[in-house]
Design a protein around this motif. Structure first.
Motif, PDB file in Angstrom:
ATOM      1  N   GLU A   1      38.530  33.400  54.470  1.00  0.00           N
ATOM      2  CA  GLU A   1      39.506  33.552  53.406  1.00  0.00           C
ATOM      3  C   GLU A   1      40.573  32.465  53.543  1.00  0.00           C
ATOM      4  O   GLU A   1      40.965  32.093  54.648  1.00  0.00           O
ATOM      5  CB  GLU A   1      40.161  34.930  53.476  1.00  0.00           C
TER       6      GLU A   1
ATOM      7  N   ARG B   1      35.573  34.536  35.657  1.00  0.00           N
ATOM      8  CA  ARG B   1      35.498  35.348  36.875  1.00  0.00           C
ATOM      9  C   ARG B   1      35.919  36.754  36.467  1.00  0.00           C
ATOM     10  O   ARG B   1      37.089  37.013  36.212  1.00  0.00           O
ATOM     11  CB  ARG B   1      36.424  34.804  37.965  1.00  0.00           C
ATOM     12  N   ASP B   2      34.943  37.667  36.366  1.00  0.00           N
ATOM     13  CA  ASP B   2      35.270  39.015  35.921  1.00  0.00           C
ATOM     14  C   ASP B   2      35.800  39.850  37.081  1.00  0.00           C
ATOM     15  O   ASP B   2      35.880  39.385  38.224  1.00  0.00           O
ATOM     16  CB  ASP B   2      34.071  39.681  35.255  1.00  0.00           C
TER      17      ASP B   2
ATOM     18  N   ASN C   1      34.475  42.218  38.670  1.00  0.00           N
ATOM     19  CA  ASN C   1      33.496  42.438  39.743  1.00  0.00           C
ATOM     20  C   ASN C   1      33.607  41.358  40.818  1.00  0.00           C
ATOM     21  O   ASN C   1      33.432  41.628  42.008  1.00  0.00           O
ATOM     22  CB  ASN C   1      32.076  42.456  39.175  1.00  0.00           C
ATOM     23  N   TYR C   2      33.893  40.136  40.374  1.00  0.00           N
ATOM     24  CA  TYR C   2      34.076  39.025  41.312  1.00  0.00           C
ATOM     25  C   TYR C   2      35.245  39.318  42.250  1.00  0.00           C
ATOM     26  O   TYR C   2      35.149  39.112  43.468  1.00  0.00           O
ATOM     27  CB  TYR C   2      34.322  37.736  40.526  1.00  0.00           C
ATOM     28  N   TYR C   3      36.343  39.805  41.711  1.00  0.00           N
ATOM     29  CA  TYR C   3      37.522  40.075  42.535  1.00  0.00           C
ATOM     30  C   TYR C   3      37.340  41.323  43.394  1.00  0.00           C
ATOM     31  O   TYR C   3      37.805  41.383  44.537  1.00  0.00           O
ATOM     32  CB  TYR C   3      38.762  40.193  41.644  1.00  0.00           C
ATOM     33  N   LYS C   4      36.638  42.325  42.864  1.00  0.00           N
ATOM     34  CA  LYS C   4      36.403  43.542  43.644  1.00  0.00           C
ATOM     35  C   LYS C   4      35.422  43.298  44.784  1.00  0.00           C
ATOM     36  O   LYS C   4      35.463  43.984  45.803  1.00  0.00           O
ATOM     37  CB  LYS C   4      35.873  44.656  42.735  1.00  0.00           C
ATOM     38  N   GLN C   5      34.541  42.325  44.590  1.00  0.00           N
ATOM     39  CA  GLN C   5      33.551  41.998  45.617  1.00  0.00           C
ATOM     40  C   GLN C   5      34.226  41.561  46.916  1.00  0.00           C
ATOM     41  O   GLN C   5      33.722  41.811  48.009  1.00  0.00           O
ATOM     42  CB  GLN C   5      32.638  40.878  45.094  1.00  0.00           C
ATOM     43  N   ALA C   6      35.364  40.899  46.795  1.00  0.00           N
ATOM     44  CA  ALA C   6      36.116  40.434  47.968  1.00  0.00           C
ATOM     45  C   ALA C   6      37.602  40.605  47.643  1.00  0.00           C
ATOM     46  O   ALA C   6      38.203  39.748  46.989  1.00  0.00           O
ATOM     47  CB  ALA C   6      35.792  38.982  48.284  1.00  0.00           C
ATOM     48  N   PRO C   7      38.206  41.707  48.062  1.00  0.00           N
ATOM     49  CA  PRO C   7      39.561  42.061  47.618  1.00  0.00           C
ATOM     50  C   PRO C   7      40.648  41.043  47.977  1.00  0.00           C
ATOM     51  O   PRO C   7      41.754  41.128  47.432  1.00  0.00           O
ATOM     52  CB  PRO C   7      39.816  43.400  48.326  1.00  0.00           C
TER      53      PRO C   7
ATOM     54  N   ARG D   1      40.541  38.004  47.132  1.00  0.00           N
ATOM     55  CA  ARG D   1      40.601  37.057  46.021  1.00  0.00           C
ATOM     56  C   ARG D   1      41.705  37.444  45.037  1.00  0.00           C
ATOM     57  O   ARG D   1      41.886  38.615  44.722  1.00  0.00           O
ATOM     58  CB  ARG D   1      39.253  37.018  45.279  1.00  0.00           C
TER      59      ARG D   1
ATOM     60  N   ARG E   1      42.645  39.565  34.033  1.00  0.00           N
ATOM     61  CA  ARG E   1      42.186  40.116  35.306  1.00  0.00           C
ATOM     62  C   ARG E   1      43.316  40.872  36.006  1.00  0.00           C
ATOM     63  O   ARG E   1      44.458  40.432  36.007  1.00  0.00           O
ATOM     64  CB  ARG E   1      41.666  39.010  36.222  1.00  0.00           C
TER      65      ARG E   1
END
Length: 273
Positions: A11, A94-95, A97-103, A105, A146
């Motif tokens: 990160e 970047r929806d 889901n992209y941000y939830k995949q790696a909090p 972000r 977002r």
């Protein structure tokens, strides 16, 4: 095992601490973009690498794209004449889901927003082509779609010390999918547009003079936004260690794009760390 160097791909908010730790133990460091989330940390990394006589490289792999190398050659040969302006457009999506995949972000502590995460590559290319030395920066950001701390859209105007102007348009909100990443350079005697999904295709190539290499096709087919530059970037870093020279993209190089983005965040009242 005995190590010569490390690649830091964590990160973003941890880059500086890990890099400083590795440099202090005598290891060469290749760090992913952004090299740090503050200029203070970036400068500490640069200074420590010099003090320890170690290599510090930054992962801006798109500099190795064949169309970008061709563009750089034309600039070095003076084919644009007087530089007027350049534009960097990063029109992606970047929806959530992209941000939830790696909090991490989209957070100020570990990431920053679209300018810092998605746009820094093309901002690096823009400043590299336009002369690097920045006179003034004005930017605005917004969080439109977002649910994140940082921005999902940013616009930046840069005046370089050579008089040319750079324009950045960076979005994570494009519907319904990634549209383009494009770098355009305009000069008195030349116009070039490098586009595609990751600045990998020459779309416009027009100059007052003609050279043999104008007819060559440097398009690199890719299947993702990361492009094909990581292999030559890593090869260059290894060679820099073996030949005891600077990496093609040094810590000082990585600091310039970081500074542009942090100046925009500062104007908007944000701090990454």
């Amino acid at each position: 095992k005995e190590l010569d160097g490390v690649a830091i791909c964590t990160e973003s908010g941890y880059h500086a601490a890990i890099a400083l730790n590795c440099l202090n133990t005598g290891l060469h460091v290749l760090v992913e973009k952004p090299m740090a989330l503050s200029l203070q940390d970036a400068d500490q990394m640069i200074d420590l690498a010099k003090e320890k006589n170690l290599k510090l490289g930054v992962c801006h792999q798109n500099r190795f794209n064949p169309p970008i190398q061709k563009l750089r050659r034309a600039l070095d040969e003076g084919r644009f004449g007087k530089l007027i302006n350049g534009t960097a457009r990063i029109l992606w999506t970047r929806d959530m889901n992209y941000y939830k995949q790696a909090p991490w972000r989209g957070t100020w502590a570990l990431d920053g927003g679209t300018l810092m995460n998605q746009c820094i590559h093309n901002i690096d290319l823009l400043q590299w082509m336009m002369g690097g030395e920045v006179q003034s920066i004005y930017g605005q950001t917004g969080t439109f779609l977002r649910n994140i701390e940082a921005e999902d859209f940013g616009a930046v105007m840069i005046r370089f010390k050579n008089g040319s102007i750079g324009i950045v348009e960076g979005s994570a909100c494009v519907h319904p999918k990634n549209l383009e990443e494009t770098l355009s350079i305009f000069g008195e005697t030349g116009t070039a547009v490098i586009g595609g999904l990751a600045v990998n295709k020459i779309q416009t190539w027009q100059f007052e003079d003609q050279r043999d290499y104008d007819l060559t096709d440097e398009c690199t087919e890719i299947s993702n936004v990361y492009g094909s530059g990581h292999t030559p970037l890593y090869a260059d870093f290894i060679e820099a260690i073996n030949a005891d020279r600077k990496p093609y993209i040094s810590g000082e190089d990585g600091r310039i794009a970081l500074n542009i983005i942090l100046k925009v965040y500062e104007q908007e009242g944000h701090r990454c760390v």
